[in-house]
Design a protein around this motif. Structure first.
Motif, PDB file in Angstrom:
ATOM      1  N   GLU A  88      23.359 -62.554  27.245  1.00 10.69           N
ATOM      2  CA  GLU A  88      23.627 -62.160  28.620  1.00 10.69           C
ATOM      3  C   GLU A  88      22.585 -61.181  29.170  1.00 10.69           C
ATOM      4  OE1 GLU A  88      26.310 -62.897  30.764  1.00 10.69           O
ATOM      5  OE2 GLU A  88      26.908 -64.505  29.418  1.00 10.69           O
ATOM      6  N   SER A  89      21.973 -60.398  28.301  1.00 13.68           N
ATOM      7  CA  SER A  89      21.009 -59.398  28.767  1.00 13.68           C
ATOM      8  C   SER A  89      19.799 -60.033  29.450  1.00 13.68           C
ATOM      9  CB  SER A  89      20.542 -58.529  27.605  1.00 13.68           C
ATOM     10  OG  SER A  89      20.042 -59.322  26.537  1.00 13.68           O
ATOM     11  N   LEU A  90      19.568 -61.316  29.211  1.00 16.73           N
ATOM     12  CA  LEU A  90      18.446 -62.005  29.848  1.00 16.73           C
ATOM     13  C   LEU A  90      18.689 -62.270  31.332  1.00 16.73           C
ATOM     14  CD1 LEU A  90      17.317 -64.527  27.088  1.00 16.73           C
ATOM     15  CD2 LEU A  90      15.871 -62.822  28.212  1.00 16.73           C
ATOM     16  N   PHE A  91      19.896 -62.017  31.806  1.00 13.83           N
ATOM     17  CA  PHE A  91      20.153 -62.235  33.229  1.00 13.83           C
ATOM     18  C   PHE A  91      19.383 -61.232  34.103  1.00 13.83           C
ATOM     19  CE2 PHE A  91      23.858 -64.959  32.258  1.00 13.83           C
ATOM     20  CZ  PHE A  91      23.615 -65.958  33.190  1.00 13.83           C
ATOM     21  N   ALA A 132      14.957 -60.825  37.984  1.00 10.89           N
ATOM     22  CA  ALA A 132      13.617 -60.347  38.341  1.00 10.89           C
ATOM     23  C   ALA A 132      12.702 -61.513  38.695  1.00 10.89           C
ATOM     24  CB  ALA A 132      13.024 -59.542  37.187  1.00 10.89           C
ATOM     25  N   VAL A 133      12.741 -62.588  37.908  1.00 11.74           N
ATOM     26  CA  VAL A 133      11.885 -63.752  38.170  1.00 11.74           C
ATOM     27  C   VAL A 133      12.283 -64.423  39.482  1.00 11.74           C
ATOM     28  CG1 VAL A 133      11.260 -66.053  37.353  1.00 11.74           C
ATOM     29  CG2 VAL A 133      11.332 -64.137  35.754  1.00 11.74           C
ATOM     30  N   ALA A 134      13.577 -64.524  39.737  1.00 11.92           N
ATOM     31  CA  ALA A 134      14.037 -65.123  40.995  1.00 11.92           C
ATOM     32  C   ALA A 134      13.534 -64.318  42.194  1.00 11.92           C
ATOM     33  CB  ALA A 134      15.558 -65.195  41.004  1.00 11.92           C
ATOM     34  N   LEU A 135      13.594 -63.005  42.097  1.00  9.35           N
ATOM     35  CA  LEU A 135      13.125 -62.160  43.197  1.00  9.35           C
ATOM     36  C   LEU A 135      11.606 -62.220  43.345  1.00  9.35           C
ATOM     37  CD1 LEU A 135      15.474 -59.098  42.578  1.00  9.35           C
ATOM     38  CD2 LEU A 135      15.575 -60.695  44.503  1.00  9.35           C
ATOM     39  N   LEU A 153      -1.063 -60.477  45.835  1.00  8.15           N
ATOM     40  CA  LEU A 153       0.354 -60.725  46.060  1.00  8.15           C
ATOM     41  C   LEU A 153       1.089 -61.068  44.770  1.00  8.15           C
ATOM     42  CD1 LEU A 153       2.664 -61.005  48.107  1.00  8.15           C
ATOM     43  CD2 LEU A 153       2.040 -63.420  48.343  1.00  8.15           C
ATOM     44  N   GLY A 154       0.421 -61.800  43.865  1.00  5.68           N
ATOM     45  CA  GLY A 154       1.081 -62.177  42.618  1.00  5.68           C
ATOM     46  C   GLY A 154       1.504 -60.961  41.819  1.00  5.68           C
ATOM     47  N   SER A 155       0.603 -60.003  41.651  1.00  4.26           N
ATOM     48  CA  SER A 155       0.932 -58.783  40.907  1.00  4.26           C
ATOM     49  C   SER A 155       1.986 -57.956  41.651  1.00  4.26           C
ATOM     50  CB  SER A 155      -0.326 -57.945  40.697  1.00  4.26           C
ATOM     51  OG  SER A 155      -1.272 -58.642  39.915  1.00  4.26           O
ATOM     52  N   MET A 156       1.858 -57.911  42.977  1.00  9.21           N
ATOM     53  CA  MET A 156       2.853 -57.178  43.765  1.00  9.21           C
ATOM     54  C   MET A 156       4.235 -57.812  43.609  1.00  9.21           C
ATOM     55  SD  MET A 156       0.694 -56.446  47.260  1.00  9.21           S
ATOM     56  CE  MET A 156      -0.917 -55.651  47.226  1.00  9.21           C
ATOM     57  N   ALA A 157       4.275 -59.136  43.566  1.00 15.76           N
ATOM     58  CA  ALA A 157       5.560 -59.825  43.411  1.00 15.76           C
ATOM     59  C   ALA A 157       6.185 -59.518  42.056  1.00 15.76           C
ATOM     60  CB  ALA A 157       5.361 -61.337  43.577  1.00 15.76           C
ATOM     61  N   ILE A 158       5.349 -59.419  41.014  1.00 17.30           N
ATOM     62  CA  ILE A 158       5.867 -59.107  39.682  1.00 17.30           C
ATOM     63  C   ILE A 158       6.588 -57.764  39.695  1.00 17.30           C
ATOM     64  CG2 ILE A 158       5.197 -58.477  37.330  1.00 17.30           C
ATOM     65  CD1 ILE A 158       2.981 -60.591  37.537  1.00 17.30           C
ATOM     66  N   ALA A 202      15.251 -55.819  40.688  1.00 19.83           N
ATOM     67  CA  ALA A 202      16.262 -56.419  39.820  1.00 19.83           C
ATOM     68  C   ALA A 202      17.102 -55.391  39.075  1.00 19.83           C
ATOM     69  CB  ALA A 202      15.597 -57.357  38.821  1.00 19.83           C
ATOM     70  N   VAL A 203      16.557 -54.205  38.827  1.00 15.13           N
ATOM     71  CA  VAL A 203      17.274 -53.247  37.991  1.00 15.13           C
ATOM     72  C   VAL A 203      18.189 -52.366  38.827  1.00 15.13           C
ATOM     73  CG1 VAL A 203      15.422 -53.219  36.278  1.00 15.13           C
ATOM     74  CG2 VAL A 203      15.395 -51.543  38.130  1.00 15.13           C
ATOM     75  N   ALA A 204      19.194 -51.813  38.162  1.00 12.44           N
ATOM     76  CA  ALA A 204      20.136 -50.907  38.824  1.00 12.44           C
ATOM     77  C   ALA A 204      19.612 -49.485  38.717  1.00 12.44           C
ATOM     78  CB  ALA A 204      21.507 -51.020  38.163  1.00 12.44           C
ATOM     79  N   ALA A 205      19.300 -48.890  39.855  1.00 12.99           N
ATOM     80  CA  ALA A 205      18.777 -47.526  39.900  1.00 12.99           C
ATOM     81  C   ALA A 205      18.930 -47.000  41.323  1.00 12.99           C
ATOM     82  CB  ALA A 205      17.300 -47.498  39.478  1.00 12.99           C
ATOM     83  N   PRO A 206      18.877 -45.685  41.521  1.00 15.70           N
ATOM     84  CA  PRO A 206      18.966 -45.123  42.870  1.00 15.70           C
ATOM     85  C   PRO A 206      17.848 -45.648  43.764  1.00 15.70           C
ATOM     86  CG  PRO A 206      19.292 -43.406  41.228  1.00 15.70           C
ATOM     87  CD  PRO A 206      18.869 -44.623  40.479  1.00 15.70           C
ATOM     88  N   LEU A 207      18.189 -45.897  45.015  1.00 13.89           N
ATOM     89  CA  LEU A 207      17.241 -46.503  45.947  1.00 13.89           C
ATOM     90  C   LEU A 207      15.991 -45.639  46.120  1.00 13.89           C
ATOM     91  CD1 LEU A 207      16.582 -48.741  47.964  1.00 13.89           C
ATOM     92  CD2 LEU A 207      17.816 -47.437  49.707  1.00 13.89           C
ATOM     93  N   ARG A 208      16.138 -44.341  46.131  1.00 14.93           N
ATOM     94  CA  ARG A 208      14.983 -43.459  46.352  1.00 14.93           C
ATOM     95  C   ARG A 208      13.925 -43.676  45.264  1.00 14.93           C
ATOM     96  NH1 ARG A 208      13.587 -38.799  44.123  1.00 14.93           N
ATOM     97  NH2 ARG A 208      15.615 -38.607  43.101  1.00 14.93           N
TER      98      ARG A 208
END
Length: 331
Positions: free
Chosen positions: A110-113, A118-121, A193-198, A205-211
């Motif tokens: 499940e951790s691969l979700f 991240a890849v989808a975004l 753009l490719g590196s920026m997209a990565i 994708a990760v859960a963290a404070p918006l700031r």
């Protein structure tokens, strides 16, 4: 960035790299394949989030297979047209790695979700720019203007005219006054753009404070933008002025890599020096981002598990819990 000869197309070089309008074996449009993969990722993530009837793990596994197949279709371009050993190897490796990732997800990891999200975004950031003409044109022409300004700072002012991709993106060096008679023009891959997209995908994708996420994103985009412009200026000057047209280099490239003699400086500057330095730069940017947003270590640990089959604790190894602002990692 692609090389060109004044007023004519360069044999073996696509105008703007492979486009998503090309087809897979004349049957499946590559743009459709890319979008289907991203859509499958999205449906799998929605199914998991809302616990609906969509079988999230099997669908995510299929999405990874489609994603790997897309990269496999890029191999002929990277090998024949771009003549890039690094990109060819990475594209070849993508399919088995994606298949294995899909298998692990299907089997219950499940951790691969998080990596899947991240890849989808990443795809949602990159694909619109690739497939929407007005966005692609703006990115390419803006990058060309900025690169030309960088050349001017170094005492070169060739001007810009229309490249074979139809955009005002070609540096108008006089072929009679340059060592190779060639120049370059900006393509979408030259925009960074490719590196920026990565990094955009990983950060979103990760859960963290918006700031902290916004701070990390601004840092990553700013550094990539500056390094990418420096790369474009380097390639844009090395190609016409023949910085790497030394006899031994030309002999090696033409004999063993099948390169045209006048393309040697471009290939060395673009495919070898710049691409290898890009890997180093990405590692450096990752380190800087981790200091602000250690949460991105989670999907990176999943990447390492897929590659090696070994569990890693990067946060402990890098002491990433201590951020540059003196705080600690927030839940």
């Amino acid at each position: 960035m692609s090389p060109s000869v004044p007023s004519v197309d360069v044999p073996g070089v696509l105008a703007s790299g492979p486009t998503f309008a090309s087809t897979l074996q004349g049957v499946v449009p590559i743009d459709a394949l890319a979008w289907i993969a991203i859509a499958a990722f999205g449906l799998a993530l929605l199914g998991r989030r809302f616990d609906v009837a969509v079988p999230a793990r099997p669908l995510a596994g299929v999405a990874w297979l489609l994603f790997g197949t897309y990269w496999l279709t890029m191999v002929p371009y990277y090998y024949v047209d771009a003549q890039s050993p690094l990109q060819t190897v990475l594209a070849l490796a993508a399919l088995p790695l994606c298949v294995y990732t899909g298998y692990l997800l299907w089997s219950g990891r499940e951790s691969l979700f998080v990596l899947t999200k991240a890849v989808a975004l990443m795809g949602l950031i990159y694909l619109p720019a690739e497939t929407i003409p007005i966005v692609r044109q703006w990115l390419i022409e803006t990058t060309a203007v900025q690169t030309h300004y960088g050349m001017e700072l170094l005492g070169h002012s060739p001007g810009i005219n229309e490249g074979v991709n139809g955009y005002e993106s070609r540096f108008n060096f006089d072929s009679e006054e340059t060592a190779t008679g060639r120049t370059t023009y900006i393509v979408l891959a030259c925009t960074g753009l490719g590196s920026m997209a990565i990094f955009g995908g990983l950060i979103a994708a990760v859960a963290a404070p918006l700031r902290r996420k916004l701070t990390a994103f601004a840092l990553a985009i700013g550094v990539i933008w500056l390094l990418n412009l420096a790369r474009n200026v380097f390639i844009g000057l090395a190609t016409p002025h023949g910085w790497f047209q030394q006899d031994v280099v030309v002999s090696l490239m033409t004999t063993y890599m099948g390169a045209e003699e006048t393309r040697v400086s471009y290939l060395v500057a673009h495919n070898y020096i710049s691409q290898l330095l890009a890997v180093v730069a990405l590692i450096g940017v990752t380190y800087l981002v981790v200091k602000i947003l250690p949460e991105i270590l989670d999907p990176l640990e999943e990447v390492l598990f897929v590659l090696t089959g070994t569990e890693y604790d990067l946060e402990t190894a890098l002491d990433a819990d201590a951020r540059t602002d003196g705080g600690s990692r927030e839940p």
